[in-house]
Design an enzyme around this catalytic site. Structure first.
Site, PDB file in Angstrom:
ATOM      1  N   ARG A  86       0.825  -1.223   0.000  1.00 53.54           N
ATOM      2  CA  ARG A  86       0.000   0.000   0.000  1.00 53.54           C
ATOM      3  C   ARG A  86       0.854   1.265   0.000  1.00 53.54           C
ATOM      4  NH1 ARG A  86      -3.333   3.077   4.003  1.00 53.54           N
ATOM      5  NH2 ARG A  86      -5.309   3.633   2.991  1.00 53.54           N
ATOM      6  N   ILE A 112      -7.224   7.670  -0.857  1.00 46.90           N
ATOM      7  CA  ILE A 112      -7.149   6.217  -0.867  1.00 46.90           C
ATOM      8  C   ILE A 112      -7.962   5.748   0.335  1.00 46.90           C
ATOM      9  CG2 ILE A 112      -4.957   6.283   0.406  1.00 46.90           C
ATOM     10  CD1 ILE A 112      -4.184   3.655  -0.890  1.00 46.90           C
ATOM     11  N   SER A 113      -8.861   4.781   0.120  1.00 54.53           N
ATOM     12  CA  SER A 113      -9.753   4.341   1.186  1.00 54.53           C
ATOM     13  C   SER A 113      -8.997   3.648   2.312  1.00 54.53           C
ATOM     14  CB  SER A 113     -10.809   3.383   0.628  1.00 54.53           C
ATOM     15  OG  SER A 113     -11.654   4.030  -0.296  1.00 54.53           O
ATOM     16  N   LYS A 114      -9.598   3.670   3.500  1.00 54.07           N
ATOM     17  CA  LYS A 114      -9.025   2.936   4.626  1.00 54.07           C
ATOM     18  C   LYS A 114      -8.897   1.457   4.278  1.00 54.07           C
ATOM     19  CE  LYS A 114     -11.135   5.674   8.364  1.00 54.07           C
ATOM     20  NZ  LYS A 114     -12.012   5.554   9.552  1.00 54.07           N
TER      21      LYS A 114
END
Length: 271
Positions: A86, A112-114
């Site tokens: 990530r 960017i999503s959790k």
């Protein structure tokens, strides 16, 4: 392969760590070219990271352990998230936060999503009857590529990923990330995600990273019989968003609601 496949092996090259200064007498020496043996020894040391950096599997496994502790049970998904680096999808200034359960800015007012949100949405896809029968997500349509992280995770769990992004700068950013990491089975499209991507329909799985008042009808049309769609949409009280899970069976569509979420608004057109 078992009834739930392990993630397919994408080649995610590890970043090289840095070495500190060597100890020893302080001797000033001008050496325009290092001895071959010394260079080979140091290259071998760099090729085997100590495991303390962001490029190490243990760092990602700690994130996976937190997800498992929070209730994520889909092992193929957890394995995929343990593979995908990530930190390679965020700005270097934010890399130290990459494995925390937080969203991070990626530019153009997007994030960017959790990890927990990515995990829960993909787990919903995997719980669909068709995916459970196949043992994978099949042909996936992703609406909102963003920086490409979720597409990289999906690529480990599917036969193909078609990912659509309406913001050209993000489309190009994701393309650089996925190309550099040699992510397989993934094609990026610059276009209006509200229209889905008809040329490659139908899709076994559809997932969206932006929420509108309701799901566009064309997404449902592009969902294969036996497929599942997971996307955010406005809640019934109009005060927020919830995940909407839609299954398409031979007799039509069934719809249920999942967790409350907060995504960027779904917009039409390209920019």
């Amino acid at each position: 392969m078992s009834d739930k496949p392990s993630p397919r092996g994408a080649r995610f090259p590890a970043s090289l760590g840095s070495r500190g200064p060597s100890a020893g007498p302080q001797v000033t020496l001008l050496r325009p070219q290092r001895p071959l043996q010394e260079a080979a020894r140091d290259a071998a040391r760099l090729a085997a990271p100590s495991g303390l950096g962001l490029d190490s599997a243990p760092v990602r496994q700690r994130m996976v352990q937190r997800l498992r502790a929070d209730g994520v049970r889909c092992e193929p998904l957890l394995q995929a998230m343990g593979l995908v680096p990530r930190h390679e999808f965020v700005d270097s200034a934010l890399a130290a936060q990459a494995y925390e359960d937080t969203s991070l800015p990626i530019g153009l007012s997007q994030t960017i999503s959790k990890p927990s949100v990515v995990a829960r949405m993909i787990e919903w896809l995997y719980l669909g009857e068709g995916a459970r029968a196949r043992g994978h997500l099949g042909r996936v349509l992703e609406i909102g590529t963003g920086c490409g992280y979720q597409a990289a995770v999906l690529a480990q769990l599917s036969t193909s990923v078609m990912s659509v992004e309406r913001l050209k700068a993000l489309h190009e950013l994701a393309a650089r990330h996925l190309h550099r990491l040699q992510v397989p089975r993934c094609r990026l499209v610059y276009g209006d995600g509200m229209r889905g991507h008809p040329p490659n329909a139908p899709y076994d799985s559809i997932i969206a990273a932006a929420g509108g008042d309701d799901l566009p009808a064309v997404w449902l049309e592009q969902l294969a019989v036996g497929g599942r769609l997971v996307a955010p949409a406005r809640s019934a009280d109009g005060r927020g968003q919830v995940l909407v899970i839609v299954d398409r069976g031979p007799a039509g569509f069934t719809r249920r609601l999942g967790e409350a979420v907060q995504f960027v608004p779904l917009k039409s057109g390209t920019h």
